[in-house]
Structures are given as C-alpha cells and as structure tokens.
Design an enzyme around this catalytic site. Structure first.
Site, PDB file in Angstrom:
ATOM      1  N   ARG A 138       0.828  -1.208   0.000  1.00 37.95           N
ATOM      2  CA  ARG A 138       0.000   0.000   0.000  1.00 37.95           C
ATOM      3  C   ARG A 138       0.863   1.259   0.000  1.00 37.95           C
ATOM      4  O   ARG A 138       0.474   2.290  -0.560  1.00 37.95           O
ATOM      5  CB  ARG A 138      -0.989   0.003   1.168  1.00 37.95           C
ATOM      6  CG  ARG A 138      -2.030   1.108   1.097  1.00 37.95           C
ATOM      7  CD  ARG A 138      -3.110   0.979   2.181  1.00 37.95           C
ATOM      8  NE  ARG A 138      -4.209   0.129   1.801  1.00 37.95           N
ATOM      9  CZ  ARG A 138      -5.340   0.543   1.186  1.00 37.95           C
ATOM     10  NH1 ARG A 138      -5.501   1.825   0.902  1.00 37.95           N
ATOM     11  NH2 ARG A 138      -6.280  -0.302   0.875  1.00 37.95           N
TER      12      ARG A 138
ATOM     13  N   GLU B 284      -9.306   6.288   7.480  1.00 34.50           N
ATOM     14  CA  GLU B 284      -7.876   6.504   7.278  1.00 34.50           C
ATOM     15  C   GLU B 284      -7.513   7.773   6.499  1.00 34.50           C
ATOM     16  O   GLU B 284      -6.519   8.428   6.821  1.00 34.50           O
ATOM     17  CB  GLU B 284      -7.279   5.295   6.541  1.00 34.50           C
ATOM     18  CG  GLU B 284      -7.359   4.017   7.340  1.00 34.50           C
ATOM     19  CD  GLU B 284      -7.003   2.806   6.503  1.00 34.50           C
ATOM     20  OE1 GLU B 284      -5.926   2.244   6.721  1.00 34.50           O
ATOM     21  OE2 GLU B 284      -7.799   2.446   5.619  1.00 34.50           O
TER      22      GLU B 284
END
Lengths: 801, 161
Positions: A311, A754
């Site tokens: 990621r 997030e």
C-alpha cells in the site's frame, strides 16, 4: 430519513455515564484467573535454559505454561505461521512472550512473570535497516518492484533533478484501552471469547487452531474497543489465544490485559521507512519521472507487512500524474517488535515520500509549492456518476492456503487484469483515475483559508524575526479505498424485525469509536423508514455473522452498510409483497416512511405492519451480503484496479518554530475533506479532526527510540509523546467537501477512517517551510520532526544560527 | 490487609484491601465501578480521574488506604438518580466530545473539577487544564468545545466545526 443526520455516537450516553463496558469491565466469575507473559530480555538469542521454579512458587500462581505445554498450534500470526504464542527455542525481539503465567490476580501474574530465569545464547541482532539489508534479512524472496514507463531515462533527461534519502519513523497506536481478552469455557468444550479486536473472525480462527476445535466451537464477541487504529487487527491474537488455552487447561474463566508498558513492549507499531528518491522535473515543475526505494522495517515476524508495504507503493503517486515511475520496496526483517497495521496501512509512508519530492522540487525550482502540486494533479473527473460494474469473481484461493485467508496476510491469487485505454490517466499501478476532485477542492480550501495572503504575511513577518520563523504548507490526499487483498472486500449482516416493530441489527464490523455502529444503524432506520430508536445495535458476534473481514482499510461503513442495506431490503420487500396483496394494491404503492408503512390509500404504523406480516407468516429475519464490485488486482505484477474509488482531502497548516530550541507549535490548520455524501457529518468531522491530530503527531512529536540492545526506551506516555490537548492547533477549521461518491457506495458516501490521517503531512511540510526561512538550502527534515530534529535542521542549513 | 471506609457517590463503601491496593483498583474490582478506566497504569493518561474530597485525582496514583474517610465521586455518580445527565455529560454527548469513549469518564471528571474552580474558563485555560488527560481519537477539538458549552459559553468562537 436517519441517514445524513449529525447524530451523536450511539454509545455517547453510556460513555459519559461510565456504563459502557470494555473487555476488562465485563463482570466475570469470582474465580476468574488472570494472565501475564514472561518476556524476552534480549533481542535475538537461542534459549538455553528456562528456570521457572520461582514463577511457579510465586503467590497466587495456578499454572505456568511454555511452548512445550501447548496442546495444538503454537501460532498467533495472521499470515505466515511465523509468530509463536510462546517462544519456541529462540527469541527475536525484546518483549517477545516466552512463558505464560496463570494466577489468581492480574498483579500476582505480573509479579510472578518477572521471576523467570531465562538463559540465552545470544545471536547477532539486526537492529537497523542497514544491518538487515546487508544480511539480506527480508520477507519475500526479494524486493517488490512496480514500474510504469522508463523512470531512469525520464529523470536523466529532465531539466531539474532532486534526490535525497530520509528517515520516517514508526508510530505507537496508543489506543487508550490496552489489549485485552477474556475466555470462558463452555459446557461442550467450546469457548466464548470477549476480545478487544478489530477482527473477531481472526480471533475465532486462531483460538480454534490453538485449542484444536473447529471454528463453530469458538464464539467471539466484541461490543467495542477503546480505540484500535489498526493496532487491534492482529495484535489481540496472542491474548485471546492465551486466555483460551489457559481456560481450557483450568476450566475457569481467564482474562488478560496488557499493562501499558507491556503493551508497548510486546505489540507491533506502524512500519518505519527509509525512503530514497530521485525525481526529474521540467522547467515548469512538471514531474517527468521518479524512482523510490523503500526500506521497510517489518520487525521480526511477517504479520501484515506485505500488504502494508504494497500500500505504501500504491500511494507513491498520491495526487499526481507521474509519467514514469519505479518503486522498489524491501521488506526487511529486524529484531524489533513485528510492525503491524496502523491507520493508513503504509499509505501514509508512501504519500510522505512523494510529498517530500514535491516539497524539495518546489524549493529547488523556486515555485510556490501549491502551484507546483496543482500542475501535477491528475485530470479532473469527467462524469459524476460511474457506470455500474459487476463484481469481479475471478479470485480462486490458493489451494495450499499457506497463510491465513481471513487476514490481510493471506496470499493473493493472480488476477486477470483489464488494460485501460491509452488516453486514460493511470496510477503507477495502471488504474484509471476517474473520480479526481482535488482541483476544485484545493481551490476552495485555498480560498477559505486565505492561503495567498497569509503566505505573504508570513514572509513579511519572518523577515522581521530572527529567532522565530513561521511556516505554512499545503498537502493533498488521494487515498485508495478497498482491501488490496480482493477477497476481503465482502461483508455480512443479520437483521431481525420483531413482531412489535423493533429491529435487531448485527453485522461483521466492529466499533472502536469511529461511529460505525451508528452510521450503519442510520442506514437500517432509513431502509425501513423508522426512527433510530427502533433499531437496536448489538455486539459483533461470530455466531451471528460469520467469516467477516477485519474492520480495517476504512471499509467498515462501505461494506457493512451495504450488507445491512441488503438484509433490510430483503425483509422490506417481503413485507411489501405481503401487504400489497393483502390490501389489493400494487407493490410499487408500498412505501416505508415516517415510522409508517403506506400501502396506496391505507396506512399502518410500522409496528402494526410488522405484526400483520408476522401473523401472515412472513419471515422477518434476513441475512445480507455485499461484495465490492469492479476490483481486479495482481500484487506481484503491480497491475489492476485494487481500489473501488479514491477518497480525497486537503489541509493547510501554519506553524511557528524557535531556532534556539527547535520547539514549535501548530498555529492554525484548515482542512477540507471528502466523505462523499456523508452518512453522518458530525461523526465524519470527528474522524477528520482526530485523524489530522494523530497524523501530525506521527510526524512531529511521536518518536520511538530503541537503544543499542534493541530495547524500546519509549514504552510509556512518559517518554512517548502523543498530542495532548494543548498541542492541537490554536485555530482548527474542518469542513466536509460537498459532493457524492461517483461510485455506487452506501448512499454515495465515502470511507473516512484513514484518509484524513494523511492531512497531518501538511504539518510536517509547514515545519520544513519554517526551517527553510532560516537559510537558503533545503531543510531535508526527517520524520518525526521533533524539536531535536528541527534544531539539527536549523544548524544544517544555517550553521551560524 | 487494612479496612477502608469511604463515601463513594454519596454512599458508604468499605472493604478490606492490601496496603498497596490503588484507589482505581478498589473502585473497579471491589466496588464494581468500572467507569473509572485504567489506561496507562502510570498516572499520565487521566482515564482514571475521580474526585477525592472535591479535587480531581488520578485514582491510579493514590492508595485506597489514603482515601479512607474521604468523599469520592466517580463518573457513575454524575448523572441524577433519574438518569438525567449533568450539564457536562450532556455537552460531551451533544458536541461529540467522544469517540471510543475510554478517556471520557476522566475527561468529564476533570472538566467538572475545572468548572468548579473556574466556571467560565477560556479556551486556553481548558487546554492547559486538560494536559493530564490524553485522548487518542478526537484531536480534542470537540472536548474543548463541550466544556465551553457546559460552562454556558458560546462555542461558535471555538474555531469552526
């Protein structure tokens, strides 16, 4: 309709009255036993002898267990089966559990655990990224490399090149409620586990393996966590498994909670990175190509490090169209705590990399950093609504299932990947960017925050001040939403309508303060057209909804909201069909609104409608299921569409720095964040505010320090500095972008857990801007930019200061 | 073991404790008042704040024996007997001054102690007073706002939403 209302957190009343129960607050039998781990005191060694006599003789001790005493699997890893519950002959970091004490009180267990005599034959410990790289100590066979175009030649032929290496520290989660679990043996050998976990299914799976039972014999319940932030995605496994093993051995309820010192010493943290970059820009500041090398400190066990490091690579573009890019990621194995999930899951580290490049380039080219960024943005969204897409069903689990299919550590199968048309702007992993709204969002934020005027004022102010300098910086966020392990993008729900019209709601998501339960309850209330008071939110329970994914990747509302919607709609459709027939009306004439069911000219209260359906023998219970459409991702090739959509945001932060001490303050922060059509603007704004402060904390005051023996010296709030109330910005303006998700998400909302974390990057960049005011060269700040780091940076660029 | 007797939320409570038993442990384990949370075990996070003779005290930093004879107030005693929230509790709910809720009891108790001594604190005074209460979720903005509101002050002045 309940959706979109700024309602308080569902448990607010319980919290302000002290009635909300966390794991350690659940009443337990008087004879409950308490657990503590005996920990390794060296970073890397073979255990040559284990003398636990003094532990066994310690007051209140009922049992002491070592690896040899475990009945079945000795593993609490969420991925590669490389993390024993209790050390099996060797230890790999200071704080690794070696033996388990079962005692009559929490204190008795902890006192006894310190009496163990562990003899070690020490082995060289890898405590730095250089050491690990030199020893080729890594996870996976070599570095992962994602490429698009020919970065090297693009950079070499560019007008301007910037190049550097910097360190980016990890982060302790510091959930206020430490890890905790409790296991109660059941009559048939089964186990009921209460766990402070983001991933009840994973706890169920690991407990079942550890006590040699099928998953059906283990039930895990999680009502709430006192904060999670990723730290309770896999790190609760050890406590739950220990409790279950001890409960099985003693026949008594067993409970374990880590004291804060133990929690910080044992559990994993955010991955620390060292990032090297080399980037080429044309004369107008347009990026031509960039090369990144990520050295990732994964700690001693694999845990979720592979998808975290992936990621980070996937966010190495952030908001910018990069024609040619190469990202090389080394997942290094060191003798530290096993780094784990933390809000953003690698995304923040990747994003800091490219924001650093942009900052450096703006300095070198003498351009306004905002303007340079805007010039490099992806093209704006063309159409506000995406065409519908079928779920992509190509995934077939790897038959060997070497990992743990319930977790993000599972192996991914290769996918068939569609190649986008040549004229479509794509990310470094070849995904089209079709929902880009940062042009408009940035313009609005620059305007509302009065950026241009303030920037000029700050320059004037700085010219008249020697000791203090102010700085201002902007940073955007484009964050990909979905688990990158495609099969995790599914969710289930269970909804009952009782004959009195009250509704019982359950789904696989867990509540850690983010307000998920309330948002999903708002969805349920809206589907039935009833008031929220009629909907009962219940604890996450593996016996109600099975095979859930972690509440992680910001996916909670997206996945569970959709699953609950599906369950509610099934029941509603059954009710509508029955009532339509009974009242001789077309089904299309049945509406659910205002706590009533309207059937053409007839009208019933929802209660009466439920009762009529019950007596008419209509099932008023349904499961619901959802899988995210359009996903196709091959992590080895680095190609495909790992994300359903992107969430956006931007922040502008102003700071002041003192060159004599390096001390600094955030004076003002302005944030504009995209939550799509928010399910609950009050809860979403709360997420944005908290995330900004947590993100700024990561990059400023939160410094993890290990000494030369590998001992974490910052193992308590006395030495590890999370933001306190006086650290938040003096002026803090937070607003939500007025827009809808282009994709067909739950009520066109967007995930919010997030993405706003990375708005805190603007604070780090503002410090860089302020330090830059002391001298001519680029400040090249490392992160966190503590007072010490700022003090050093000032002296680097202005030695006479 | 020592016998301790104290008044907790208006009722007499007594028990036999070890000399080392902390007030937080006595409240949680002996009296079942689990609204007082233990977050850091080292008197820094403030989740365990209670009132001892009207003063805010981190209950993990005081022995139960030291509280012998004292008047203790905990989060469980803050609402009226009929369940009506007090003005601070109501403000934390209305102004979203909580997320995971673990710090909330300590925050509410600290805020109550502040407002007793300083009924109209400035935003700056609130921030300084709450230095000893950590929150990891909210970024503190709505906590400060809730306390401003509870003290009857205009919260529109507290930056923006």
């Amino acid at each position: 309709m309940a959706v979109a209302k700024p309602l308080p957190h569902d448990a607010a009343r319980l919290h302000v009255t002290g009635q909300a129960r966390y794991v350690d607050d659940i009443p337990s039998p008087r004879d409950t036993l308490h657990l503590a781990f005996g920990l390794s005191t060296v970073a890397h060694a073979d255990i040559t002898a284990l003398d636990l006599d003094a532990v066994r003789q310690s007051d209140g001790v009922v049992a002491v267990l070592t690896a040899d005493d475990l009945p079945f699997d000795n593993d609490v890893s969420p991925s590669a089966h490389d993390e024993p519950l209790l050390a099996n002959g060797s230890v790999h970091h200071i704080g690794q559990p070696v033996f388990l004490v079962v005692a009559t009180s929490h204190r008795a267990a902890r006192v006894a655990a310190r009496k163990g005599q562990i003899s070690y034959a020490e082995r060289p410990a890898l405590l730095t990224l250089e050491d690990a790289l030199a020893a080729d100590s890594r996870f996976e066979d070599g570095p992962r490399i994602y490429t698009k175009g020919d970065a090297d030649s693009a950079i070499t032929s560019a007008a301007h090149v910037v190049e550097d290496t910097f360190d980016l520290g990890g982060q302790e989660h510091f959930y206020l409620e430490g890890q905790a679990a409790m296991a109660q043996p059941q009559e048939d050998g089964g186990m009921l586990v209460n766990s402070s976990t983001q991933h009840p299914t994973e706890i169920q799976h690991k407990v079942a393996e550890a006590i040699g039972l099928p998953m059906h014999a283990v039930r895990v319940e999680t009502r709430r966590m006192g904060g999670g932030f990723g730290g309770k995605e896999s790190q609760g496994n050890a406590l739950a498994v220990a409790c279950a093993i001890a409960a099985r051995a003693t026949g008594r309820t067993c409970k374990m909670r880590y004291d804060r010192d133990d929690d910080m010493t044992i559990t994993g943290k955010r991955h620390a990175f060292r990032i090297s970059y080399r980037a080429g820009f044309d004369a107008e500041g347009r990026i031509q190509g960039v090369e990144f090398t990520h050295l990732v400190d994964c700690g001693w066990a694999q845990d979720l490090s592979l998808p975290v490091a992936d990621r980070a690579m996937l966010h190495s573009d952030n908001a910018y169209l990069i024609p040619a890019i190469r990202i090389e990621s080394h997942r290094l194995k060191t003798n530290r705590q096993s780094a784990t999930a933390y809000r953003g899951f690698g995304g923040p580290q990747g994003m800091v990399g490219i924001e650093r490049v942009m900052d450096h380039a703006a300095h070198k080219l003498g351009l306004d950093p905002v303007e340079l960024r805007q010039r490099n943005y992806y093209a704006p969204m063309q159409s506000a609504t995406a065409p519908a897409g079928a779920p992509h069903d190509s995934f077939v689990p790897a038959p060997d299932a070497a990992g743990d299919l319930a977790s993000r550590g599972a192996p991914a199968a290769p996918a068939d990947v569609t190649t986008p048309a040549a004229d479509v702007q794509t990310t470094p992993y070849h995904m089209p960017v079709e929902d880009f709204i940062l042009h408009e969002l940035t313009a609005e934020l620059l305007d509302t925050s009065d950026y241009a005027t303030r920037k000029a004022d700050i320059a004037t102010w700085n010219a008249g001040n020697d000791r203090f300098k102010r700085g201002i910086a902007f940073s955007p966020v484009k964050f990909g939403i979905s688990f990158t392990l495609t099969h995790l993008n599914q969710a289930g729900a269970l909804v009952h309508v009782y004959q009195d019209g009250s509704v019982h709601l359950n789904h696989g998501g867990t509540e850690m303060g983010q307000g998920l339960f309330q948002k999903v309850a708002q969805v349920a209330a809206s589907r039935f057209g009833i008031s929220l008071e009629k909907v009962k939110i219940t604890a996450t329970d593996t016996a109600k909804v099975p095979n859930t994914s972690a509440t992680a990747a910001s996916s909670g509302s997206d996945l569970n909201g959709m699953a609950v919607k599906a369950a509610c709609d099934t029941i509603r459709d059954r009710m509508a069909a029955y009532l339509a027939e009974r009242y001789q009306q077309p089904v299309s004439a049945v509406r659910f609104e205002g706590d009533r069911v309207i059937i053409g000219s007839e009208e019933l209260s929802f209660e009466a409608a439920a009762m009529e359906c019950y007596t008419g023998r209509i099932s008023l219970s349904s499961t619901g299921y959802y899988k995210t459409p359009k996903l196709e991702w091959d992590r080895i090739q680095g190609k495909g569409r790992p994300f359903f959509y992107f969430a956006y945001g931007a922040a502008i932060t102003e700071v002041v720095v003192d060159r004599l001490t390096g001390e600094n303050r955030i004076l003002r922060a302005d944030v504009l964040h995209d939550a799509g059509a928010s399910l609950n603007p009050a809860l979403d704004i709360g997420q944005v505010e908290g995330a900004y402060v947590q993100g700024a904390g990561w990059l400023t005051t939160e410094e993890l320090v290990w000494d030369q023996t590998g001992n974490l010296r910052t193992h308590a709030p006395s030495t590890y500095k999370i933001p306190a109330c006086s650290d938040r910005p003096d002026v803090f303006n937070v607003a939500l972008w007025n827009g809808e998700n282009r994709e067909d998400s739950i009520y066109r909302s967007k995930a919010v857990g997030e993405p706003p974390f990375m708005l805190g990057i603007s604070a780090w960049l503002a410090l860089s801007d302020a330090v830059g005011a002391y001298g001519g060269s680029y400040p090249a700040l490392n992160a966190p930019a503590t007072s010490e780091e700022i003090w050093r940076a000032v002296r680097r660029i202005a030695p006479e200061a | 073991m020592v016998k301790v007797t104290m008044t907790v939320n208006g009722r007499t409570a007594s028990g036999e404790v070890e000399g080392r038993t902390l007030l937080s442990g006595f409240l949680r384990e002996e009296l079942g008042l689990t609204g007082t949370h233990v977050g850091c075990d080292t008197s820094q996070c403030g989740a365990c704040v209670v009132h001892v003779d009207g003063k805010a005290v981190k209950s993990c930093t005081m022995l139960a024996a030291e509280a012998d004879g004292a008047e203790i107030a905990t989060i469980e005693g803050q609402a009226a007997p009929d369940g009506t929230l007090n003005v601070i509790q109501q403000a934390f709910q209305d102004h979203h001054g909580l997320q995971c809720g673990f710090c909330t009891p300590g925050m509410v108790m600290s805020a109550a102690a502040l407002l007793k001594d300083n009924p109209k604190p400035s935003e700056q005074e609130i921030r300084e007073y709450l230095e000893g209460n950590l929150c990891r979720c909210t970024g503190y903005h709505n906590i400060v706002k809730a306390i401003m509101a509870a003290s009857g002050q205009d919260v529109s002045a507290v930056a923006a939403e």
